[in-house]
Design an enzyme around this catalytic site. Structure first.
Site, mmCIF file in Angstrom:
data_model
loop_
_atom_site.group_PDB
_atom_site.id
_atom_site.type_symbol
_atom_site.label_atom_id
_atom_site.label_comp_id
_atom_site.label_asym_id
_atom_site.label_seq_id
_atom_site.Cartn_x
_atom_site.Cartn_y
_atom_site.Cartn_z
ATOM 1 N N ASP A 167 -3.602 7.769 4.932
ATOM 2 C CA ASP A 167 -3.010 6.307 5.159
ATOM 3 C C ASP A 167 -3.625 5.748 6.451
ATOM 4 O OD1 ASP A 167 -1.522 4.109 5.017
ATOM 5 O OD2 ASP A 167 0.602 4.959 5.566
ATOM 6 N N GLU A 168 -3.610 4.700 6.724
ATOM 7 C CA GLU A 168 -4.125 3.897 7.842
ATOM 8 C C GLU A 168 -5.346 4.508 8.492
ATOM 9 O OE1 GLU A 168 -2.591 1.171 8.705
ATOM 10 O OE2 GLU A 168 -0.564 1.279 8.233
ATOM 11 N N LYS A 192 0.600 -1.297 0.031
ATOM 12 C CA LYS A 192 0.046 0.057 -0.097
ATOM 13 C C LYS A 192 0.963 1.326 0.047
ATOM 14 C CE LYS A 192 -0.571 0.467 5.128
ATOM 15 N NZ LYS A 192 0.183 1.500 5.139
ATOM 16 N N GLN A 239 -6.871 -4.471 10.455
ATOM 17 C CA GLN A 239 -5.462 -4.273 11.135
ATOM 18 C C GLN A 239 -5.586 -2.841 12.102
ATOM 19 O OE1 GLN A 239 -1.613 -4.586 9.415
ATOM 20 N NE2 GLN A 239 -2.778 -4.923 7.545
#
Length: 774
Positions: free
Chosen positions: A225-226, A33, A256
Site C-alpha cells: 500500500d502507498e 483503494k 499524493q
C-alpha cells in the site's frame, strides 16, 4: 465472496480478479483503494492461496488493523491471523528476530527509538571530546539515518571520498568515526534502531541466499500500500522478495507522494512498469469522497505538474458548493474568520465539531486558529503535536514570564534556572530546595540571600545564581515601564533562548524557533486588542491571565467531538465534510524552503492536492495580506496555487486582489497625450479579463461577491451616535454582548458591555470594533 466483489465497480473488480503476475493499481484520491486491497486479499484466500503465503505491507499500524479487521469479517478471524500484514518495520522486525543469529544479534534484540539513538550519539561525541555545538547529536543522527536509508553502510561511507569531503566541508570531518562507533555500540548492546530494521533486512537477504529463497517461497503474493511513499531501502526489499514469483501488487497515487523529506522516492512508482515484465496497470479514477467541484479543482491543480502518471479522476457526486476563497488583513483576522464560519455552519446546519478540519503547512500556524476557536468556545484537538501553549519551547518562555510576575513560582523557576545551560546543575537545585524548605522560604528568596546561607556552594556557582536573580529583577523593572511584547521579546533574547534554538539547524529546531515567533506575534495581537479595553495597558500580567484561562478551556474533557487541527502531512488518508486550508501565501505554502527546484515545487503542489482532496462537501482557502514576523507586520501575497485553480471552481468571499483598481483623483490628460487603449492592468487572479485604465467595474460583478459573514466584525469602530444602552452587539474578539452603560464624551467615551464569553468589559468607543445586531 461474490457478494463482496459485486459491491465494487468494474474498475475496482479488475485488479481483484487478476490472481497472478505483477500489477500496479493507480488509485486516485477517495477511489476506495483500501477496499480493493482487502477484497483482493480475501479473494486470493478464497482461490486457495494459503494465508501464510501472503505478505501485505502498509505504512501505518492503523491501516494494517483496519484491513485485517475487514478481511476477518469476510474470511473469518482465525485465517486472517495467519496473514503477514503490518508496517514495513513491524514485519521485518519479525523476520529479523527469526534470523538474528545469522547477523550476530540475539533474537530478543532491543529496538532503539530516536531518543535512545540521540542520547547514545551524544555520549559518543562527549567521549570523543568533540564540540557539541558543531557535532549536534540530533543532526548527526539525522545524517546517519539518511545514510542507512540509502544503504550507505560504514564500509560504504569510508569507500566514498565524496561523502567524506561533504562532511569535511560542513566542518564535521569525524562524522564517519561517530557513525562507526555508533554502529559498534548498538551491536555490542544487542540493539537496532528503526533504520537498522530495513538495513539489516537488506543485509540478510543479500548475504544469505538460502534465507532469501526461504522468504521468496513463503511470500508468493505480495501487496504494498502507498507504494509512492517507499524509500530506496524498502524498494530493494520488496524487489528481492518478489523476484521469484513476481506476484506483486502495488497500490499508490503519484499525486499524493509528499514524503520526499523522509527519503520517499516517487520514481519507485513512476518506474514500476520498467522493473517487471508484463505489468498490468489498473486505474481507480472514480472519486467517491468529494463533490464534483472539489475533484475538478484538484485535477486542475495537479495537471500543472510535469512528473506524473496519466489518470483522469472523476466523480458521480453532486457538483456541491464552489471552493471558497477568503482574504484577511492579518493572520489574527484569518483565525477569526475560520472560527466564525465554523460557528455559523454549526448553528445553521446543526453540524458537529468533528466534521470540520483546519489544515496548515507548519505547526506554528495553529496559534492564531487556537486563539480564535477558544474565543468562540469551540472545542478543538491538535493532532500530531501538543497544543500551542503546551509545547516545550513555548512553556519555557512562559515560565520565564511567570517568574517575572511571581518569583515564588517554583515550578517555573526549576524549569528555566538552567535552560539555556548556565552551569546551575541538579545538585545545586536540590541544595536550594532543601534550604528553601528548611527556612520556609521560596527558592528565589534563598537565591537572593545566597551569601548569608551556608549551602557549601563554590564561589562560581554562587555568582551564577546571583546573576540569574539579577536578570529576573531587571525583567521586573522593564515590566513596570513597557508592554508585554517588548518584555517578551527582550526575555527571549536576553536569556539566550533564541540563540540556543538557532544552534539547532534541524527541521525540528527551525519549527521551535517559528513557534516562539508565533508566540510573540500572539502577544503583539493581544496588545492591539487591549487598546480598546478601559484601564488595560497590554501588560504582561494581563497576557498571562489570558493564556491561563485559555489553557484551562483547552483541557481534555474526554469529548471526541472537536474541530481537528493538523498539518497537511498528517491529514493524508483522512477525510472531513468541511476543510479549511489556511495560510495560502507565497513563502508559506508553497514553503520558501521548497521552491529551489522543480521537483520540490511539484511536491508542494502534490501536498496542496492532498489538502484539497480531504474535503468531502466544502473546501475553504484562506490567506492573510500581512503576518507578524518577530513582532513586525510584513506583507504577504496569495499563494500561486490559488491562481492555478480554474476560476470556475472558486467563489471569492472577498474581492480577488487582481480586481483592485486605484481610482485617480487627478485627470491623466495633464501629463500629455496618452493612448488609453494600450494601458491595461495585470490579469486579475480570478480569471476575469483585464480592464482598460479608468474603466468602471460593472455593478453586476460586485453583486456576485458573497458578503463577509455577519458574525465577523466590520473592522471599523462603531459610531458614537448609533450605540445605545440595551443594544446587542458583536465583537470580533469577545463575541456577542449587551450594552449595559455608556459614559464619557468625545475621545473618552466608553461602553460597558456584558459579553457571553469574557464577562463585563469597558471598551473605548474610538477603538472598539463592534457590529450592532439589534
Amino acid at each position: 465472496m461474490q457478494q463482496y466483489i459485486s459491491q465494487l465497480n468494474e474498475a475496482q473488480q479488475a485488479p481483484v480478479l487478476q490472481k497472478d503476475g505483477p500489477m500496479i493499481i493507480i488509485a486516485g484520491a477517495g477511489s476506495g483503494k483500501t477496499r480493493v486491497l482487502t477484497i483482493r486479499i480475501a479473494y486470493l484466500m478464497h482461490q486457495g492461496v494459503d494465508a501464510f503465503n501472503i505478505l501485505a505491507l502498509t505504512f501505518t499500524n492503523k491501516a494494517a488493523r483496519e484491513m485485517k479487521k475487514r478481511i476477518s469479517d469476510i474470511v473469518g478471524s482465525s485465517e486472517a491471523k495467519n496473514l503477514w500484514m503490518g508496517t514495513f518495520h513491524s514485519v521485518f522486525a519479525r523476520m529479523l528476530r527469526s534470523e538474528a543469529d545469522k547477523l550476530g544479534y540475539p533474537s530478543n534484540f532491543t529496538i532503539y527509538d530516536s531518543q535512545d539513538s540521540v542520547r547514545l550519539i551524544g555520549s559518543i561525541i562527549k567521549e570523543m571530546q568533540l564540540d557539541k555545538d558543531v557535532y549536534k547529536p540530533k543532526q548527526v543522527f539525522g545524517r546517519i539515518s539518511s545514510y542507512k536509508n540509502s544503504l550507505i553502510t560504514v564500509k560504504a561511507y569510508f569507500n566514498n571520498p565524496d561523502l567524506q569531503e561533504q562532511d569535511a566541508m560542513s566542518k564535521k570531518p569525524r562524522l564517519g568515526e561517530i557513525y562507526q562507533n555508533y554502529v559498534e555500540r548498538c551491536f555490542k548492546a544487542g540493539a537496532m534502531d528503526f533504520d537498522d530494521l530495513l538495513l539489516k533486512t537488506n543485509e540478510l537477504l543479500n548475504r544469505f541466499p538460502d534465507v532469501l529463497a526461504k522468504y521468496q517461497d513463503r511470500f508468493r503474493y505480495i501487496l504494498v500500500d502507498e507504494y509512492q511513499d517507499t524509500n530506496h531501502s524498502q524498494y530493494l526489499i520488496v524487489r528481492a522478495l518478489s523476484d521469484k514469483f513476481q506476484n506483486i501488487c502495488v497500490v499508490g497515487d503519484d499525486a499524493q507522494s509528499i514524503y520526499a523529506f523522509r527519503g520517499a522516492n516517487i520514481n519507485n512508482i513512476l518506474n514500476f512498469q520498467k522493473d517487471y515484465e508484463g505489468v498490468q496497470t489498473y486505474r481507480l479514477e472514480q472519486n467517491y469522497r468529494s463533490s464534483k467541484n472539489i475533484v475538478e479543482a484538484a485535477n486542475s491543480i495537479i495537471d500543472k505538474n510535469k512528473t506524473k502518471l496519466d489518470k483522469i479522476v472523476w466523480t458521480a457526486n453532486a457538483d456541491g458548493p464552489k471552493i471558497k476563497v477568503h482574504r484577511s488583513l492579518t493572520d489574527g483576522e484569518e483565525g477569526r474568520f475560520v472560527a466564525s464560519e465554523i460557528f455559523e455552519k454549526k448553528m445553521q446546519l446543526q453540524m458537529m465539531n468533528g466534521q470540520f478540519a483546519i489544515l496548515y503547512r507548519t505547526n506554528a500556524q495553529s496559534r492564531a486558529m487556537e486563539d480564535a476557536l477558544r474565543k468562540r468556545d469551540i472545542p478543538y484537538r491538535i493532532y500530531g503535536g501538543l497544543s500551542f501553549y503546551q509545547r516545550k519551547e513555548i512553556k519555557d518562555v512562559l515560565c520565564y514570564l511567570r517568574l517575572i510576575i511571581n518569583p515564588k513560582d517554583e515550578e517555573a523557576l526549576i524549569r528555566v534556572i538552567n535552560y539555556p545551560a548556565r552551569g546551575i546543575g541538579d545538585t545545586t537545585v536540590e541544595k536550594l530546595t532543601i534550604a528553601a524548605n528548611h527556612y520556609k522560604r521560596s527558592i528565589f528568596e534563598v537565591m537572593e540571600h545566597i551569601d548569608k546561607i551556608d549551602l557549601k556552594l563554590n564561589s562560581g556557582t554562587k555568582s551564577r545564581l546571583q546573576d540569574f536573580v539579577t536578570m529576573i529583577k531587571s525583567f521586573q523593572v522593564i515590566d513596570q515601564n513597557h508592554d508585554a511584547f517588548y518584555l517578551a521579546e527582550h526575555v527571549t533574547k536576553k536569556t539566550g533562548l533564541i540563540q540556543e534554538l538557532k544552534k539547532d539547524g534541524t527541521p525540528e529546531g527551525i519549527a521551535r524557533l517559528e513557534n516562539i515567533e508565533e508566540l510573540l506575534n500572539g502577544i503583539k495581537d493581544f496588545i492591539e486588542g487591549q487598546k480598546e479595553i478601559d484601564g488595560a495597558r497590554g501588560a504582561l500580567s494581563e497576557f498571562l491571565e489570558d493564556v491561563a484561562l485559555a489553557t484551562d478551556l483547552d483541557k481534555d474533557t474526554g469529548d471526541d467531538d472537536r474541530v481537528a487541527l493538523m498539518t497537511i502531512h498528517l491529514a493524508k488518508g483522512l477525510e472531513f465534510p468541511y476543510v479549511f486550508v489556511v495560510g495560502m501565501e507565497e513563502d508559506l505554502f508553497p514553503s520558501a524552503m521548497s521552491m529551489s527546484t522543480r521537483s520540490e515545487l511539484e511536491e508542494e503542489r502534490r501536498l496542496f492536492y492532498v489538502a484539497l482532496t480531504r474535503a468531502e462537501h466544502q473546501a475553504y482557502l484562506t490567506y492573510a495580506q500581512s503576518r507578524y514576523r518577530w513582532g513586525k507586520l510584513t506583507d504577504s501575497e496569495p499563494s500561486r496555487f490559488i491562481e492555478e485553480i480554474d476560476g470556475e471552481y472558486l467563489e471569492y468571499l472577498t474581492p480577488a486582489e487582481g480586481n483592485y483598481r486605484y481610482k485617480p483623483m487627478i485627470d491623466m490628460d495633464i501629463f500629455g497625450d496618452v493612448d488609453k487603449s494600450k494601458l491595461r492592468l495585470a490579469k486579475p487572479t480570478n480569471g476575469t479579463p483585464p480592464k482598460k485604465y479608468g474603466e468602471e467595474e460593472p455593478s453586476s460583478s460586485i453583486r456576485r461577491l458573497k458578503p463577509v459573514s455577519s458574525n465577523a466584525s466590520s473592522g471599523a469602530p462603531v459610531s458614537d451616535s448609533k450605540l445605545n444602552v440595551g443594544n446587542i452587539v458583536m465583537h470580533e474578539r469577545f463575541g456577542k454582548g449587551q450594552v449595559l452603560n455608556i459614559e464619557g464624551a468625545g475621545a473618552d467615551k466608553k461602553a460597558e458591555i456584558k459579553f457571553e464569553v469574557g464577562g463585563i468589559k469597558k471598551l473605548l468607543l474610538r477603538f472598539a470594533k463592534l457590529d450592532i445586531l439589534s
